[in-house]
Design a protein around this motif. Sequence first.
Motif, PDB file in Angstrom:
ATOM      1  N   SER A   8       0.849  -1.188   0.000  1.00  0.00           N
ATOM      2  CA  SER A   8       0.000   0.000   0.000  1.00  0.00           C
ATOM      3  C   SER A   8       0.885   1.240   0.000  1.00  0.00           C
ATOM      4  N   TYR A   9       0.231   2.379  -0.093  1.00  0.00           N
ATOM      5  CA  TYR A   9       0.926   3.663   0.001  1.00  0.00           C
ATOM      6  C   TYR A   9       0.405   4.408   1.216  1.00  0.00           C
ATOM      7  N   LYS A  10       1.321   5.045   1.913  1.00  0.00           N
ATOM      8  CA  LYS A  10       0.956   5.897   3.045  1.00  0.00           C
ATOM      9  C   LYS A  10       0.659   7.296   2.527  1.00  0.00           C
ATOM     10  N   VAL A  11      -0.356   7.914   3.088  1.00  0.00           N
ATOM     11  CA  VAL A  11      -0.651   9.314   2.798  1.00  0.00           C
ATOM     12  C   VAL A  11      -0.154  10.109   4.003  1.00  0.00           C
ATOM     13  N   ILE A  12       0.858  10.915   3.767  1.00  0.00           N
ATOM     14  CA  ILE A  12       1.433  11.766   4.806  1.00  0.00           C
ATOM     15  C   ILE A  12       0.928  13.186   4.542  1.00  0.00           C
ATOM     16  N   TYR A  13       0.097  13.677   5.430  1.00  0.00           N
ATOM     17  CA  TYR A  13      -0.561  14.972   5.273  1.00  0.00           C
ATOM     18  C   TYR A  13      -0.098  15.884   6.405  1.00  0.00           C
ATOM     19  N   TYR A  14       0.571  16.967   6.036  1.00  0.00           N
ATOM     20  CA  TYR A  14       1.172  17.862   7.024  1.00  0.00           C
ATOM     21  C   TYR A  14       1.999  17.067   8.044  1.00  0.00           C
ATOM     22  N   ASN A  15       2.882  16.227   7.501  1.00  0.00           N
ATOM     23  CA  ASN A  15       3.828  15.414   8.275  1.00  0.00           C
ATOM     24  C   ASN A  15       3.167  14.410   9.211  1.00  0.00           C
ATOM     25  N   LYS A  16       1.913  14.091   8.958  1.00  0.00           N
ATOM     26  CA  LYS A  16       1.201  13.129   9.793  1.00  0.00           C
ATOM     27  C   LYS A  16       0.682  11.989   8.909  1.00  0.00           C
ATOM     28  N   TYR A  17       1.026  10.764   9.284  1.00  0.00           N
ATOM     29  CA  TYR A  17       0.544   9.585   8.561  1.00  0.00           C
ATOM     30  C   TYR A  17      -0.928   9.397   8.902  1.00  0.00           C
ATOM     31  N   LEU A  18      -1.780   9.645   7.916  1.00  0.00           N
ATOM     32  CA  LEU A  18      -3.220   9.639   8.161  1.00  0.00           C
ATOM     33  C   LEU A  18      -3.951   8.455   7.555  1.00  0.00           C
ATOM     34  N   ALA A  19      -3.503   8.008   6.407  1.00  0.00           N
ATOM     35  CA  ALA A  19      -4.266   6.996   5.696  1.00  0.00           C
ATOM     36  C   ALA A  19      -3.325   6.148   4.852  1.00  0.00           C
ATOM     37  N   ARG A  20      -3.861   5.055   4.393  1.00  0.00           N
ATOM     38  CA  ARG A  20      -3.124   4.225   3.448  1.00  0.00           C
ATOM     39  C   ARG A  20      -4.036   3.942   2.267  1.00  0.00           C
ATOM     40  N   ILE A  21      -3.426   3.853   1.121  1.00  0.00           N
ATOM     41  CA  ILE A  21      -4.176   3.559  -0.095  1.00  0.00           C
ATOM     42  C   ILE A  21      -3.816   2.139  -0.515  1.00  0.00           C
TER      43      ILE A  21
END
Length: 183
Positions: A75-88
Amino acid sequence: MKNTINQHKPFFLFLLKFVLFYLIFTLIYKFYLNQFNVENKEVDGITEFVAHQTKNTLVFFGKECEIRKHEFESSYKVIYYNKYLARIIEGCNAISVIILFASFVFAFSAKFKNTFLFILFGSALIFVLNILRIALLTIGLYNYPEYEEFLHNIVFPLVIYGVVFVLWIVWVVKFSAYAKRNN
């Protein structure tokens, strides 16, 4: 029995076309997915594309986002404003939803050109809306982490399946062979 089949022939024809289209394209998609080794944490190209387009969408709207390949899963991690929030993951790429959408349209098919164009247009719309869905979900998870289950499991599936349902209604009422018969 023969009389029942003849009486409900349009329904059985719809069902046969739907099931055949769905099975054929699901098998093609599964064959495609089998090229990627989940144990080696390989991510299929469509899911990778969706991840990068999600990042590009967020960046386009002035958000700070990056995508990183997950170290422990495919999967891919979504890093939003330096915070790991979700995975795709593979299930986030909307291909299964597109196959379901296209199966229904094909089952109510009219002329080849109209059917093909509607499936193409509808699939592209679903694909783009799915990328926007993931981007908005990321923003929602950042701002309202306490609503993660509600956003992920109710709101955003309702939106994507709602769009599919509306497209189906438009197809049946405006473009399908059924619509042509009833005009």
